[in-house]
Enzyme design. Structure first.
Site, PDB file in Angstrom:
ATOM      1  N   CYS A 136       0.829  -1.206   0.000  1.00  0.00           N
ATOM      2  CA  CYS A 136       0.000   0.000   0.000  1.00  0.00           C
ATOM      3  C   CYS A 136       0.863   1.256   0.000  1.00  0.00           C
ATOM      4  O   CYS A 136       1.364   1.671   1.047  1.00  0.00           O
ATOM      5  CB  CYS A 136      -0.939  -0.003   1.205  1.00  0.00           C
ATOM      6  SG  CYS A 136      -2.052   1.412   1.220  1.00  0.00           S
ATOM      7  N   CYS A 154      -0.474   4.121   2.089  1.00  0.00           N
ATOM      8  CA  CYS A 154      -0.352   3.903   3.538  1.00  0.00           C
ATOM      9  C   CYS A 154       1.078   4.160   4.006  1.00  0.00           C
ATOM     10  O   CYS A 154       1.300   4.784   5.041  1.00  0.00           O
ATOM     11  CB  CYS A 154      -0.698   2.462   3.909  1.00  0.00           C
ATOM     12  SG  CYS A 154      -2.194   1.808   3.175  1.00  0.00           S
ATOM     13  N   ASP A 155       2.037   3.638   3.266  1.00  0.00           N
ATOM     14  CA  ASP A 155       3.412   3.548   3.774  1.00  0.00           C
ATOM     15  C   ASP A 155       4.442   4.409   3.057  1.00  0.00           C
ATOM     16  O   ASP A 155       5.593   4.483   3.486  1.00  0.00           O
ATOM     17  CB  ASP A 155       3.868   2.078   3.732  1.00  0.00           C
ATOM     18  CG  ASP A 155       2.995   1.176   4.599  1.00  0.00           C
ATOM     19  OD1 ASP A 155       2.499   1.663   5.623  1.00  0.00           O
ATOM     20  OD2 ASP A 155       2.802   0.001   4.235  1.00  0.00           O
TER      21      ASP A 155
END
Length: 309
Positions: A133, A136-137
């Site tokens: 992701c 997300c990261d």
């Protein structure tokens, strides 16, 4: 056993649905499935969920949501629902221990699973340089060098997103072309800090304290095949997700990938009293906050459905 509301799945969508359903006195039964807490338990720090200014550990956040649902009386079970029968109301479901649950409403929040290449190193470095992701990261790799695997729109979107944060982005593409739309291809080609490695396959990752590089094979199986190593700090998979919806396909409509179809953008499905929430019905956003929002919607719809019965 009988319940007014059966919730299948336990990520942000399932737990939020449980909080709303239990506060509406539906006494929901929730099955957590094989991965209690869902995909977020695979990530370390969650920084983009409102209300956590310092960020929060993904596992901790899911534990918090679980406790909140339990506080209002949700019956949370760690088993998995393996079969359903939506032929007539009330609906039937069976767990992996063989118990039958009869439910007036069902909320499906089974999520999706990121596809991996299947390398042992992906498991070894999961959460320590390997991610599925980018949104997300990606933030954790500011001014660093990363690689994205894939050749479709998602891979190109991820590469573009990461190129705004990272020093350099490699796009590792198995074929000698991109499957992405022309617009996305053009954007990636024009971005100076993205380097596309066509006809490259990833065969391994290496590093002492997390990912430090990737072993690639260029033109695998051809006469001029060669091994290539690249130095990277992060390895992002963008080869698609598989929604966890196989047991529902007999009863509900899905798209060609398997995402459950909603009616007019609501959590409703073609079967009255059966609702969907989270990533199992969302190929687009796939975020904790959007999943939680649909969990709320599904529970409110379930409550309204029961009031009208």
């Amino acid at each position: 056993m009988n319940t007014k509301c059966l919730i299948i799945g336990s990520g942000p969508a399932g737990y939020t649905a449980a909080i709303y359903a239990s506060r509406a006195n539906l006494s929901p039964v929730e099955y957590c499935g094989l991965q209690p807490g869902g995909q977020l338990t695979q990530t370390t720090e969650v920084e983009n969920f409102p209300g956590y200014p310092e960020g929060v550990d993904g596992n901790q956040m899911m534990m918090d949501l679980r406790q909140q649902a339990e506080r209002f009386g949700t019956d949370i079970r760690d088993g998995e629902i393996v079969k359903v029968d939506f032929s007539e109301a009330p609906y039937k479901a069976w767990d992996d221990a063989g118990e039958e649950i009869i439910a007036d409403t069902v909320i499906i929040a089974t999520g999706a699973s990121a596809k991996y290449l299947g390398l042992p190193d992906e498991t070894k470095y999961n959460g320590n340089g390997v991610s599925a992701c980018a949104t997300c990261d990606g933030f954790f790799y500011r001014k660093k060098t990363v690689a994205v695997v894939g050749g479709g729109d998602t891979a190109c979107e991820d590469a573009l997103y990461l190129s705004g944060l990272c020093k350099k982005v490699y796009l590792i593409v198995r074929k000698n072309y991109l499957r992405a739309s022309k617009v996305m291809q053009q954007r990636v080609m024009e971005r100076e800090n993205i380097e596309i490695l066509f006809e490259h396959n990833t065969v391994g990752l290496f590093g002492e304290n997390g990912v430090e590089g990737a072993h690639l094979v260029k033109r695998k199986g051809e006469a001029d095949e060669q091994m290539v190593d690249i130095a990277i700090d992060g390895f992002f998979l963008a080869i698609g997700h598989k929604p966890n919806t196989d047991i529902f396909k007999e009863w509900l409509d899905t798209d060609e990938v398997g995402y459950l179809k909603k009616i007019d953008g609501t959590p409703k499905t073609k079967i009255p009293g059966v609702f969907v929430a989270g990533d199992c019905a969302d190929p687009v956003y796939r975020q904790a906050i959007s999943a939680a929002g649909t969990g709320c919607q599904a529970a409110i719809e379930a409550e309204r459905y029961l009031l009208n019965q």
